[in-house]
Every structure is written in C-alpha cells, then in structure tokens.
Scaffold this motif. Structure first.
Motif, short mmCIF file in Angstrom:
data_model
loop_
_atom_site.label_atom_id
_atom_site.label_comp_id
_atom_site.label_asym_id
_atom_site.label_seq_id
_atom_site.Cartn_x
_atom_site.Cartn_y
_atom_site.Cartn_z
N TYR A 12 0.37 9.48 3.61
CA TYR A 12 -0.47 8.83 2.59
C TYR A 12 -1.06 9.84 1.62
O TYR A 12 -1.53 9.47 0.55
CB TYR A 12 -1.61 8.04 3.26
CG TYR A 12 -1.16 6.99 4.24
CD1 TYR A 12 -1.88 6.76 5.42
CD2 TYR A 12 -0.05 6.21 4.00
CE1 TYR A 12 -1.48 5.80 6.33
CE2 TYR A 12 0.37 5.24 4.92
CZ TYR A 12 -0.35 5.05 6.08
OH TYR A 12 0.05 4.09 6.98
N LYS A 21 -11.74 5.18 1.32
CA LYS A 21 -11.58 4.48 2.60
C LYS A 21 -10.89 3.14 2.39
O LYS A 21 -10.01 2.75 3.17
CB LYS A 21 -12.95 4.26 3.25
CG LYS A 21 -12.84 3.57 4.60
CD LYS A 21 -14.18 3.28 5.22
CE LYS A 21 -13.99 2.51 6.53
NZ LYS A 21 -15.27 2.14 7.17
N THR A 22 -11.26 2.45 1.32
CA THR A 22 -10.66 1.13 1.04
C THR A 22 -9.15 1.26 0.87
O THR A 22 -8.37 0.49 1.46
CB THR A 22 -11.27 0.53 -0.23
OG1 THR A 22 -12.69 0.41 -0.07
CG2 THR A 22 -10.68 -0.85 -0.52
N SER A 23 -8.72 2.25 0.08
CA SER A 23 -7.28 2.44 -0.16
C SER A 23 -6.55 2.86 1.11
O SER A 23 -5.43 2.42 1.37
CB SER A 23 -7.06 3.50 -1.24
OG SER A 23 -7.62 3.09 -2.47
N VAL A 25 -7.41 2.16 4.20
CA VAL A 25 -7.32 0.97 5.07
C VAL A 25 -6.17 0.08 4.61
O VAL A 25 -5.38 -0.43 5.43
CB VAL A 25 -8.65 0.19 5.08
CG1 VAL A 25 -8.45 -1.18 5.75
CG2 VAL A 25 -9.73 0.98 5.81
N GLU A 26 -6.05 -0.11 3.30
CA GLU A 26 -4.97 -0.95 2.75
C GLU A 26 -3.59 -0.38 3.07
O GLU A 26 -2.66 -1.12 3.41
CB GLU A 26 -5.14 -1.10 1.24
CG GLU A 26 -6.32 -1.98 0.85
CD GLU A 26 -6.54 -2.01 -0.66
OE1 GLU A 26 -5.83 -1.28 -1.39
OE2 GLU A 26 -7.45 -2.76 -1.10
N LEU A 27 -3.46 0.94 2.94
CA LEU A 27 -2.17 1.59 3.24
C LEU A 27 -1.80 1.43 4.71
O LEU A 27 -0.64 1.17 5.05
CB LEU A 27 -2.25 3.08 2.88
CG LEU A 27 -2.27 3.43 1.39
CD1 LEU A 27 -2.67 4.89 1.19
CD2 LEU A 27 -0.90 3.17 0.77
N GLN A 29 -2.90 -0.99 6.73
CA GLN A 29 -2.63 -2.41 6.98
C GLN A 29 -1.23 -2.81 6.49
O GLN A 29 -0.59 -3.68 7.09
CB GLN A 29 -3.69 -3.28 6.29
CG GLN A 29 -5.01 -3.32 7.05
CD GLN A 29 -6.04 -4.21 6.40
OE1 GLN A 29 -6.11 -4.28 5.18
NE2 GLN A 29 -6.85 -4.88 7.21
N LYS A 30 -0.78 -2.13 5.44
CA LYS A 30 0.56 -2.41 4.93
C LYS A 30 1.62 -2.02 5.96
O LYS A 30 2.63 -2.72 6.13
CB LYS A 30 0.78 -1.64 3.63
CG LYS A 30 2.06 -2.02 2.89
CD LYS A 30 2.13 -1.27 1.57
CE LYS A 30 3.43 -1.62 0.84
NZ LYS A 30 3.54 -0.89 -0.45
N PRO A 33 0.44 -4.44 9.86
CA PRO A 33 -0.20 -5.69 9.41
C PRO A 33 -1.01 -6.41 10.48
O PRO A 33 -1.86 -7.24 10.16
CB PRO A 33 0.99 -6.55 8.93
CG PRO A 33 2.19 -5.92 9.56
CD PRO A 33 1.90 -4.49 9.72
N LYS A 36 -6.67 -5.24 12.51
CA LYS A 36 -7.84 -5.67 11.76
C LYS A 36 -8.52 -4.46 11.13
O LYS A 36 -8.39 -3.33 11.60
CB LYS A 36 -8.83 -6.39 12.69
CG LYS A 36 -8.31 -7.67 13.28
CD LYS A 36 -9.35 -8.29 14.20
CE LYS A 36 -8.85 -9.58 14.82
NZ LYS A 36 -9.83 -10.18 15.76
N GLU A 37 -9.28 -4.71 10.09
CA GLU A 37 -9.98 -3.61 9.41
C GLU A 37 -10.94 -2.90 10.36
O GLU A 37 -11.07 -1.68 10.31
CB GLU A 37 -10.74 -4.14 8.20
CG GLU A 37 -11.42 -3.03 7.42
CD GLU A 37 -12.09 -3.53 6.14
OE1 GLU A 37 -12.94 -2.78 5.61
OE2 GLU A 37 -11.78 -4.64 5.70
#
Length: 242
Positions: A12, A21-23, A25-27, A29-30, A33, A36-37
C-alpha cells in the motif's frame, strides 16, 4: 489473517510515504472484504506495536523507518565503562570505538582507538588511573602526538572533553555517542577522525542510507560546535545524491 494483512501492508506504500487511516482501512477492506473496520483498527494497533507501522501524526500511518544505529559493544568496552561508572558515579561520559565507523567506509582502517568523552574536571584523574593499570592513554592528543605515538601503538585509549548537551544514546546500559554526534564530530575533530577525512561524503551517504538519523538533532549539536553551516551543507549534499 493478521500475518496476511502484515504481508500486504507494504504494497500500500509503494507510491506514497504516508497514508491516512481512512484510506488504509479502505485499502485493507478492498483486499479483505469480510473484515469489519473495528477489526482492522485492532490489527493496525498490533502492527504499530510490532514496529511494522508508525503513526507520526494523528490519522496518518507510515511504514517503519530505517534501523537505529546499534553498534556492537564488546566486553572490554563494557568493562571499561562500568569501572569508570563505579569510580565516578556522578559524571557524564560516554565510550566508543573507532571500529564502529568501518561499516560506513570504503577503505577500512586497521588501527582502532577506544574513546572516552568526559567532563574536563575528571580527565586527569581518570588518565592517571588508566596509566596505573598499564593502559596506553592520551588526553586531547594533537596532530603531532597522533603521528609520533598513536598511529604506531595498539590498544590506545583517548580521553577527550565531552561537549555539553551532546546527543548521546544508551545501549545495554552503556552510554555511547549517538550517530548524529559522530557525524558532526567527524567534520571538526580532524585528528581523531583522520582516517575518515577523505571519505566524509561517502560516510554521510552510507549513514543516511542505513540508519534513522535526526537532522534536527544534528543541527542543534552542530550549532553548539559552531559548525552548523558545514554540517547542513554536507547533509543536504548527501541527501541530494541519494
């Protein structure tokens, strides 16, 4: 699962040094899937404790930086330090060996010196104690002393005054100079660091490539030694060529 995320984390950061942190977490989760956050946050916290990630500012993550400079402190140096510490428990001092500089150099010197940096008031006392023990000791040797005596001797101990507020480190309960201090001193103490003078730029580049170095710490110490401009110039030159 934790190890799988740990293996994925470096990918990443290929094109960026810091990720929010938001980005992050999204990476994750991708790629995962079903997570959970809240679970990802727990994983990130664990990876931070393990030293895989750093959290340099609120909401930002980076990969952990370079290693800290931790030289090998041999038994002889530890014994010397502990003896001085026992006899003079309240003085500030550090010990090191010029052998430590070899890993930054192209041409390897074959003569090494043990250095004790200490408060000026106790230098004479420690000098005579070491002499009484049969040690080859010099206090603040000049160029002529190096040329006539030190270069031709083995197991030399050199005493020099410790600059106040010099950046020090503690490894295995032994106080040593920080790498930042050694790099600054190298530009100034040309007698002691005679073997390194022809390789200063290479040494700086090697040090910056291998280890975590605080430029602000170097700058403060260089300022105390009235060499701020020279140190900054060589540091910038080194970083520009990296």
């Amino acid at each position: 699962m934790e190890q799988t995320i740990k293996d994925k984390i470096p990918t990443y950061f290929v094109d960026q040094q810091a990720i929010s942190k938001t980005s992050l977490v999204e990476l994750i989760q991708k790629d995962f899937p079903n997570l959970k956050e809240s679970s990802i946050t727990v994983y990130l916290s664990k990876l931070k404790k393990e030293g895989v990630l750093k959290n340099p500012s609120r909401g930002k993550y980076t990969l952990s930086g370079k290693d800290r400079f931790i030289p090998v402190i041999d038994t002889k140096l530890k014994r010397l330090y502990n003896k001085i510490k026992k006899d003079y428990p309240f003085i500030e001092f550090c010990v090191w060996n010029t052998l430590w500089l070899n890993e930054f150099m192209r041409h390897q010197p074959f003569k090494f010196y043990t250095i004790i940096e200490l408060e000026k008031d106790v230098a004479q006392s420690i000098f005579y104690k070491l002499k009484d023990q049969g040690k080859t000791v010099f206090i603040e040797p000049d160029a002529e002393t190096f040329e006539l005596y030190i270069h031709n001797s083995d197991d030399v101990i050199i005493l020099k005054q410790l600059v106040s507020e010099a950046p020090l480190a503690e490894i295995e309960n032994i106080v040593i100079p920080s790498l930042e201090k050694l790099l600054v001193d190298m530009l100034i103490d040309t007698n002691l660091f005679g073997a390194q003078q022809s390789e200063l730029e290479f040494i700086y580049r090697s040090a910056f490539e291998k280890f975590e170095i605080s430029k602000s710490k170097m700058k403060r110490y260089a300022h105390r030694r009235n060499r701020e401009m020279e140190v900054e110039h060589l540091s910038n030159l080194t970083l520009a060529n990296n």
